[in-house]
Design a protein around this motif. Structure first.
Motif, PDB file in Angstrom:
ATOM      1  N   UNK A 149       1.563  -6.047   3.383  1.00  0.00           N
ATOM      2  CA  UNK A 149       2.921  -6.529   3.124  1.00  0.00           C
ATOM      3  C   UNK A 149       3.717  -6.711   4.406  1.00  0.00           C
ATOM      4  N   UNK A 150       3.079  -6.686   5.525  1.00  0.00           N
ATOM      5  CA  UNK A 150       3.724  -6.861   6.824  1.00  0.00           C
ATOM      6  C   UNK A 150       2.703  -6.608   7.922  1.00  0.00           C
ATOM      7  N   UNK A 163      -6.352  -5.583   5.126  1.00  0.00           N
ATOM      8  CA  UNK A 163      -6.444  -6.209   3.812  1.00  0.00           C
ATOM      9  C   UNK A 163      -5.421  -5.537   2.910  1.00  0.00           C
ATOM     10  N   UNK A 164      -5.380  -5.966   1.658  1.00  0.00           N
ATOM     11  CA  UNK A 164      -4.388  -5.400   0.739  1.00  0.00           C
ATOM     12  C   UNK A 164      -4.593  -3.906   0.523  1.00  0.00           C
ATOM     13  N   UNK A 165      -5.838  -3.482   0.519  1.00  0.00           N
ATOM     14  CA  UNK A 165      -6.141  -2.089   0.186  1.00  0.00           C
ATOM     15  C   UNK A 165      -6.675  -1.287   1.373  1.00  0.00           C
ATOM     16  N   UNK A 166      -6.800  -1.910   2.538  1.00  0.00           N
ATOM     17  CA  UNK A 166      -7.361  -1.184   3.672  1.00  0.00           C
ATOM     18  C   UNK A 166      -6.717  -1.631   4.980  1.00  0.00           C
ATOM     19  N   UNK A 167      -6.542  -0.662   5.863  1.00  0.00           N
ATOM     20  CA  UNK A 167      -6.208  -0.931   7.268  1.00  0.00           C
ATOM     21  C   UNK A 167      -7.200  -0.131   8.098  1.00  0.00           C
ATOM     22  N   UNK A 168      -7.877  -0.808   8.993  1.00  0.00           N
ATOM     23  CA  UNK A 168      -8.845  -0.145   9.869  1.00  0.00           C
ATOM     24  C   UNK A 168      -8.269  -0.082  11.282  1.00  0.00           C
ATOM     25  N   UNK A 169      -8.499   1.048  11.941  1.00  0.00           N
ATOM     26  CA  UNK A 169      -7.975   1.232  13.290  1.00  0.00           C
ATOM     27  C   UNK A 169      -8.958   2.062  14.097  1.00  0.00           C
ATOM     28  N   UNK A 194      -1.142  10.910  10.320  1.00  0.00           N
ATOM     29  CA  UNK A 194      -1.258   9.456  10.439  1.00  0.00           C
ATOM     30  C   UNK A 194      -0.387   8.784   9.390  1.00  0.00           C
ATOM     31  N   UNK A 195       0.228   7.698   9.790  1.00  0.00           N
ATOM     32  CA  UNK A 195       1.036   6.900   8.874  1.00  0.00           C
ATOM     33  C   UNK A 195       0.938   5.441   9.289  1.00  0.00           C
ATOM     34  N   UNK A 196       1.269   4.549   8.375  1.00  0.00           N
ATOM     35  CA  UNK A 196       1.230   3.108   8.646  1.00  0.00           C
ATOM     36  C   UNK A 196       2.652   2.557   8.540  1.00  0.00           C
ATOM     37  N   UNK A 197       3.088   1.845   9.580  1.00  0.00           N
ATOM     38  CA  UNK A 197       4.395   1.194   9.584  1.00  0.00           C
ATOM     39  C   UNK A 197       4.171  -0.313   9.436  1.00  0.00           C
ATOM     40  N   UNK A 198       4.747  -0.882   8.392  1.00  0.00           N
ATOM     41  CA  UNK A 198       4.594  -2.312   8.106  1.00  0.00           C
ATOM     42  C   UNK A 198       5.896  -3.035   8.423  1.00  0.00           C
ATOM     43  N   UNK A 199       5.828  -4.065   9.267  1.00  0.00           N
ATOM     44  CA  UNK A 199       7.005  -4.843   9.655  1.00  0.00           C
ATOM     45  C   UNK A 199       6.859  -6.256   9.123  1.00  0.00           C
ATOM     46  N   UNK A 209      11.223  -2.947   7.963  1.00  0.00           N
ATOM     47  CA  UNK A 209      10.155  -1.983   8.212  1.00  0.00           C
ATOM     48  C   UNK A 209       9.964  -1.100   6.992  1.00  0.00           C
ATOM     49  N   UNK A 210       8.709  -0.905   6.617  1.00  0.00           N
ATOM     50  CA  UNK A 210       8.338   0.006   5.543  1.00  0.00           C
ATOM     51  C   UNK A 210       7.323   1.009   6.090  1.00  0.00           C
TER      52      UNK A 210
END
Length: 399
Positions: free
Chosen positions: A232-233, A255-261, A275-280, A286-287
């Motif tokens: 979503x960002x 992807x919609x259901x995954x973020x790889x790092x 760990x957290x994910x920040x979506x811009x 920002x979420x």
């Protein structure tokens, strides 16, 4: 951590704190730690005597697991000691003179402002152990002694009464001399070796984070953050440590259901992170997802492996171990030789990748090696083997 020298180390630290505070109050004042009768005899200059007159056991810590011991491991609890001090001023004139009262007032004010002994307060040059590294800082609090208690004390001292004030130093943790045991990890649980699974509510419009795989990762490992609406960002993965700040990871797939790092960064240290994910979004909104735990494991990089250890002239085996990422001063570092935890013996801060360990020689044999930093162990499993097994080279051969 702390050994029997910790009592002397805390007493010396208390002297140092009071000496620094009193230096501007009365010229030439000394801070001593003798018995009251010895302090009163032959006193040629103003002094404050810090007398340790009693030691008790703190019941709260009596049955607590020793620091660094994880569930399933065994270790004797540390001995929690409470130190009871009597602060008494001494001058050449009347015991209740202005100078004596000024010394005592300044000492009480100093301990009111400096009621916790930090690592910087200990004199590390005198070889009085590692009391400054214990996880619970020593706190100095006033002790309210009744007139009857104070009268009994001075009667026991067999010395003329002088105005005094009592303090407690709580708590000094003395490590047990009996070694702890850290069993090797379970290789597989159940037929599939799978843990619990969770899914997000599809009706919730907010991005959610439901899991991190793996929960323990080493440097250069890829982690998978699973959830919903993670596209979503523009995502940025943040790792946060309670002591060493935050690190932003480079995302490798979204992807919609995954973020790889990828786990990397100059400020990384082994230990527990979150760990957290920040979506811009495109409009700058920002979420932030919820926070999940992630452990960054150390990795033994010594070459060649397995290590070889011999008994030295002092009866101990000395091992030098390289690791990544670097460990920081103040972290609790242990080398697990089989099931025996061995604390680090040489460390030159603030960051170090080369560690030295020493432990008593118990006989020839081959032992699996693990490096533990702040409760997080290096991996000893061979992920490519079916069924899973321990790596052959992560070991030490003692001869």
């Amino acid at each position: 951590m702390s050994d029997s020298n910790a009592v002397a180390a805390v007493t010396r630290a208390l002297q140092v704190v009071l000496g620094q505070a009193l230096s501007d109050t009365v010229r030439g004042v000394q801070v001593t730690s003798t018995t009251p009768d010895e302090a009163a005899s032959g006193q040629n200059q103003p002094a404050l005597n810090v007398f340790l007159y009693r030691m008790t056991i703190d019941g709260t810590w009596r049955n607590a697991d020793p620091p660094g011991v994880r569930p399933g491991e065994t270790g004797r609890p540390a001995l929690p000691v409470v130190l009871h001090y009597l602060l008494t001023p001494y001058t050449n004139d009347d015991p209740h003179s202005r100078a004596a009262l000024r010394i005592l007032g300044a000492a009480m004010a100093a301990l009111h402002d400096h009621c916790v002994l930090g690592p910087e307060d200990y004199d590390k040059s005198e070889g009085l152990g590692d009391a400054h590294l214990q996880p619970e800082p020593v706190r100095i609090t006033p002790a309210d002694l009744s007139v009857d208690d104070m009268s009994k004390l001075w009667s026991a001292f067999q010395s003329q009464y002088r105005v005094s004030v009592a303090y407690e130093a709580r708590v000094v943790l003395l490590d047990s001399a009996r070694p702890a045991r850290a069993p090797l990890p379970v290789v597989r649980r159940g037929a599939e070796g799978r843990g619990p699974e969770a899914s997000a509510d599809p009706a919730d419009p907010s991005p959610t984070l439901s899991g991190v795989t793996p929960e323990v990762a080493a440097v250069d490992d890829e982690i998978i953050l699973s959830g919903a609406k993670l596209d979503a960002g523009t995502p940025v993965v943040h790792l946060t440590h309670p002591l060493f700040g935050a690190v932003s990871l480079v995302t490798t797939a979204v992807s919609e259901h995954e973020v790889r790092a990828k786990v990397e960064g100059d400020n990384l240290v082994p230990g527990p992170w979150s760990v957290t994910v920040v979506l811009t979004s495109d409009d700058g909104t920002r979420q932030v997802t919820r926070t999940l735990p992630l452990a960054v494991a150390p990795r033994i990089t010594t070459s060649p492996l397995p290590l070889k250890g011999r008994r030295g002239s002092d009866g101990n085996v000395k091992l030098k171990v390289d690791c990544e990422p670097s460990v920081a001063a103040g972290q609790r570092i242990q080398l697990l030789v089989g099931d025996r935890p061995v604390p680090v013996t040489a460390f030159r801060g603030p960051r170090e990748k080369k560690l030295t360990f020493s432990f008593p020689f118990s006989g020839p044999g081959r032992h699996v090696l693990r490096l533990r930093v702040d409760g997080v162990d290096s991996s000893v499993l061979d992920g490519d083997a079916v069924p899973p097994r321990f790596k052959d080279d992560l070991a030490v051969v003692l001869t």
